[in-house]
Design an enzyme around this catalytic site. Structure first.
Site, mmCIF file in Angstrom:
data_model
loop_
_atom_site.group_PDB
_atom_site.id
_atom_site.type_symbol
_atom_site.label_atom_id
_atom_site.label_comp_id
_atom_site.label_asym_id
_atom_site.label_seq_id
_atom_site.Cartn_x
_atom_site.Cartn_y
_atom_site.Cartn_z
ATOM 1 N N GLU A 143 -0.731 -2.014 -9.822
ATOM 2 C CA GLU A 143 -0.915 -3.020 -8.780
ATOM 3 C C GLU A 143 0.295 -3.948 -8.674
ATOM 4 O OE1 GLU A 143 -2.961 -3.643 -6.360
ATOM 5 O OE2 GLU A 143 -4.165 -1.873 -6.791
ATOM 6 N N ASP B 227 -13.427 -3.732 -12.109
ATOM 7 C CA ASP B 227 -12.184 -3.416 -11.397
ATOM 8 C C ASP B 227 -11.203 -2.663 -12.298
ATOM 9 O OD1 ASP B 227 -10.358 -3.322 -9.307
ATOM 10 O OD2 ASP B 227 -9.559 -5.326 -9.713
ATOM 11 N N HIS C 125 -6.521 -5.945 -10.654
ATOM 12 C CA HIS C 125 -6.060 -6.904 -9.648
ATOM 13 C C HIS C 125 -5.927 -8.320 -10.213
ATOM 14 C CE1 HIS C 125 -7.475 -3.754 -6.769
ATOM 15 N NE2 HIS C 125 -6.455 -4.202 -6.059
ATOM 16 N N TYR D 11 -4.648 4.172 -13.421
ATOM 17 C CA TYR D 11 -5.243 3.020 -12.751
ATOM 18 C C TYR D 11 -6.367 2.443 -13.616
ATOM 19 C CZ TYR D 11 -6.093 0.170 -8.611
ATOM 20 O OH TYR D 11 -6.181 -0.880 -7.730
ATOM 21 N N GLU E 109 0.825 -1.213 0.000
ATOM 22 C CA GLU E 109 0.000 0.000 0.000
ATOM 23 C C GLU E 109 0.860 1.266 0.000
ATOM 24 O OE1 GLU E 109 -3.111 0.317 -0.604
ATOM 25 O OE2 GLU E 109 -3.392 -1.839 -0.745
#
Length: 349
Positions: free
Chosen positions: A191, A264, A269, A182, A168
């Site tokens: 990610e 997503d 992810h 993103y 993170e």
């Protein structure tokens, strides 16, 4: 200036699966609340001002400046200050794990890459623990780390895995460097970079070589009885869990399994498993401590100032091959190029 994005360690597809399939009503309700909080924080993050380039300090210290707050199961950030830099441990192990994880990440970036905190200029590292009611996530909100306690049935306290904290906080490093979009492949790279350096934080703290590391993201996060070992596996994407509640790990390891979806942010992810696996292959082929050569190559690309925010896998692969050649020799170049080829991404010669 950077574009704010919300990046939780638990991807939405896991929480959505829990809402649809959890056998325990309390677990399902916790997942529903977590998704709702994630949606709220995603809106807050999107509405936040763009991040400035960083504060110029007269003197940048080689030690972290940490503050940990306790939210007491509310969502009233930042919460009450419970531990500051240099203070003694407290009875709450969650507070101390957060404090230690912030320090481990700071120490890693300083020792490995001479980077002072996530902005490179000594940014103080703040965290809030005990956020929300049985909140199944942890995230960087652009200013601080925020940790949920987990539902206690499937997910443990989110401070238990130092690689989660490293992951993170690395979103913060990306925020202050390449600022990868993103969305789609650039989002999957965003990610993946966090998984890479989150894993390296753990490897550095344990002094593990590439061959000794488990290459798991979130080991220890799944509660006893869950059929799984972590949230993700860089060594073998798609094998981290296979559980009636969580479902089966859907990450692909190669482009043959690339997931074309609008969910997503284009599967950030999911498809991150592909560059994750490329890093694992390169690191184990080069050998030794993965942060020393392979990590340095990835760090050079992330912070070099030339990587486009919209970079796709092929662009990133080419940049890592070039970075390997600029810093090392033919063996490292071959290892990096071959790693990308093995996952189905061909970098230009």
């Amino acid at each position: 200036m950077t574009v704010p994005v919300f990046c939780g360690i638990v991807p939405p597809h896991i929480l959505e699966h829990l809402v649809a399939h959890a056998e325990d009503d309390a677990v399902r309700e916790a997942a529903e609340r977590s998704l709702a909080l994630d949606a709220l924080n995603r809106v807050h993050r999107a509405e936040a001002p763009s991040t400035p380039e960083g504060i110029v300090r007269e003197r940048v210290l080689d030690t972290a400046e940490r503050t940990v707050c306790d939210d007491h199961h509310t969502q009233r950030l930042p919460g009450r200050v419970v531990r500051t830099e240099g203070a003694a441990p407290v009875p709450d192990q969650t507070v101390d794990r957060a404090y230690d994880g912030l320090g481990a990440t700071f120490d890693f970036y300083l020792a490995a890459y001479a980077r002072h905190s996530i902005d490179g200029r000594g940014l103080p590292l703040d965290a809030t623990v005990h956020y929300g009611q049985r909140y199944d996530n942890a995230f960087w909100n652009g200013e601080r780390m925020i940790f949920g306690d987990g539902d206690g049935t499937l997910f443990n306290d989110f401070t238990v895995s130092v690689d989660v904290i490293g992951h993170e906080l690395t979103h913060g490093v990306t925020q202050y460097s390449a600022n990868l979009d993103y969305q789609d492949q650039s989002g999957a790279l965003n990610e993946s970079v966090s998984d890479v350096f989150g894993s390296l934080v753990k490897q550095y703290s344990l002094k593990q070589t590439a061959d000794q590391a488990d290459w798991l993201i979130g080991a220890g996060l799944l509660a006893p009885g869950v059929h799984g070992v972590a949230l993700r596996s860089m060594k073998a994407p798609g094998t981290a869990y296979d559980d009636p509640n969580l479902g089966q790990d859907p990450q692909p390891a190669t482009m043959a399994g690339y997931v074309d979806t609008s969910d997503d942010n284009g599967g950030v992810h999911l498809n991150s498993g592909i560059p994750n696996h490329a890093f694992y292959l390169a690191a184990t082929a080069i050998g030794g401590f993965a942060w020393e050569k392979t990590g340095q190559i990835w760090y050079d690309v992330l912070t070099g100032g030339t990587l486009p925010a919209s970079a796709d896998f092929a662009t990133f692969a080419a940049a890592t091959v070039a970075a390997a050649g600029a810093r090392y020799g033919a063996a490292e170049v071959a290892a990096v190029r071959d790693a990308w080829v093995q996952v189905g991404v061909v970098a230009p010669a």
